[in-house]
Design a protein around this motif. Structure first.
Motif, PDB file in Angstrom:
ATOM      1  N   SER A  63      20.116 -71.541 -12.148  1.00 38.57           N
ATOM      2  CA  SER A  63      18.982 -71.734 -13.063  1.00 38.57           C
ATOM      3  C   SER A  63      18.526 -70.425 -13.704  1.00 38.57           C
ATOM      4  O   SER A  63      17.553 -70.398 -14.445  1.00 38.57           O
ATOM      5  N   GLY A  64      19.215 -69.328 -13.370  1.00 31.62           N
ATOM      6  CA  GLY A  64      18.883 -68.034 -13.957  1.00 31.62           C
ATOM      7  C   GLY A  64      17.769 -67.302 -13.236  1.00 31.62           C
ATOM      8  O   GLY A  64      17.234 -66.318 -13.754  1.00 31.62           O
ATOM      9  N   LEU A  65      17.402 -67.764 -12.058  1.00 34.14           N
ATOM     10  CA  LEU A  65      16.349 -67.108 -11.284  1.00 34.14           C
ATOM     11  C   LEU A  65      16.985 -66.078 -10.351  1.00 34.14           C
ATOM     12  O   LEU A  65      17.916 -66.392  -9.606  1.00 34.14           O
ATOM     13  N   ASN A  66      16.479 -64.865 -10.409  1.00 33.48           N
ATOM     14  CA  ASN A  66      17.003 -63.798  -9.572  1.00 33.48           C
ATOM     15  C   ASN A  66      15.837 -63.179  -8.826  1.00 33.48           C
ATOM     16  O   ASN A  66      15.098 -62.370  -9.375  1.00 33.48           O
ATOM     17  N   ALA A  67      15.661 -63.580  -7.596  1.00 35.42           N
ATOM     18  CA  ALA A  67      14.543 -63.080  -6.803  1.00 35.42           C
ATOM     19  C   ALA A  67      15.054 -62.564  -5.472  1.00 35.42           C
ATOM     20  O   ALA A  67      15.978 -63.131  -4.888  1.00 35.42           O
ATOM     21  N   ALA A  68      14.443 -61.487  -5.013  1.00 37.85           N
ATOM     22  CA  ALA A  68      14.839 -60.908  -3.732  1.00 37.85           C
ATOM     23  C   ALA A  68      14.395 -61.790  -2.571  1.00 37.85           C
ATOM     24  O   ALA A  68      15.066 -61.870  -1.548  1.00 37.85           O
ATOM     25  N   THR A  69      13.267 -62.455  -2.730  1.00 30.76           N
ATOM     26  CA  THR A  69      12.717 -63.265  -1.651  1.00 30.76           C
ATOM     27  C   THR A  69      12.465 -64.674  -2.156  1.00 30.76           C
ATOM     28  O   THR A  69      11.763 -64.867  -3.152  1.00 30.76           O
TER      29      THR A  69
END
Length: 178
Positions: A115-121
């Motif tokens: 979905s294009g989400l890039n999160a560390a947490t």
């Protein structure tokens, strides 16, 4: 049966009105209440669609989580629309396989990436058979792991997705992201 249907319709209309009041989409409480009252008096209250019920349950859960966090002195989590797409898709997936592993065998995290989400947490909470946000919150708070997630300062964003299957069983998924 007709009176029961009318009562349920009125209750759902009032729930929807309360939802709009809580999300700031309606300018004044009296305006909303007058609209609901008028529709009840003229018997124009329609039975909400499955999608409206699912959206109401999702927002009810989101509002319950943020109300709980506010009582604990924690910052509110911000609704994220892209994450909402993930949450609603996961709720439907969970109706077939109640697991953090997706039906395709991949982790729920794969849906963030696609979905294009890039999160560390990130984090995910699952629930089923619950028909109010407050009840879902109570269930999650009874689990130390979920309670820690709900109270964590590591997350900034949230979205809640819901799905009601053909038998009427509800599935609720909260997706958390930094």
């Amino acid at each position: 049966m007709k009176n029961l249907k009318k009562t349920v319709s009125i209750m759902l209309a009032l729930s929807l009105a309360a939802l709009f009041l809580n999300t700031g989409e309606v300018k004044s409480q009296s305006e909303t209440l007058n609209k609901v009252k008028k529709s009840v008096q003229t018997e124009t209250v329609k039975t909400p669609s499955k999608e409206e019920i699912q959206a109401t349950l999702a927002m009810d859960t989101f509002n319950a989580i943020n109300a709980y966090r506010a009582k604990k002195g924690l910052s509110k989590l911000v609704w994220n629309d892209t994450l909402s797409t993930v949450a609603f898709k996961r709720a439907k997936e969970v109706s077939g396989k109640f697991s953090h592993t997706r039906p395709n065998g991949k982790s729920y995290e794969s849906l963030y990436i696609s979905s294009g989400l890039n999160a560390a947490t990130i984090g995910e909470s699952l629930g089923s058979g619950i028909y109010s946000g407050t009840d879902m919150l109570t269930v999650w708070l009874s689990s130390d792991f979920h309670k820690q997630m709900l109270e964590s300062g590591a997350y900034t964003y949230i979205a809640v997705g819901t799905y009601i299957d053909e038998s009427g069983m509800s599935y609720i998924v909260a997706e958390f992201m930094q």
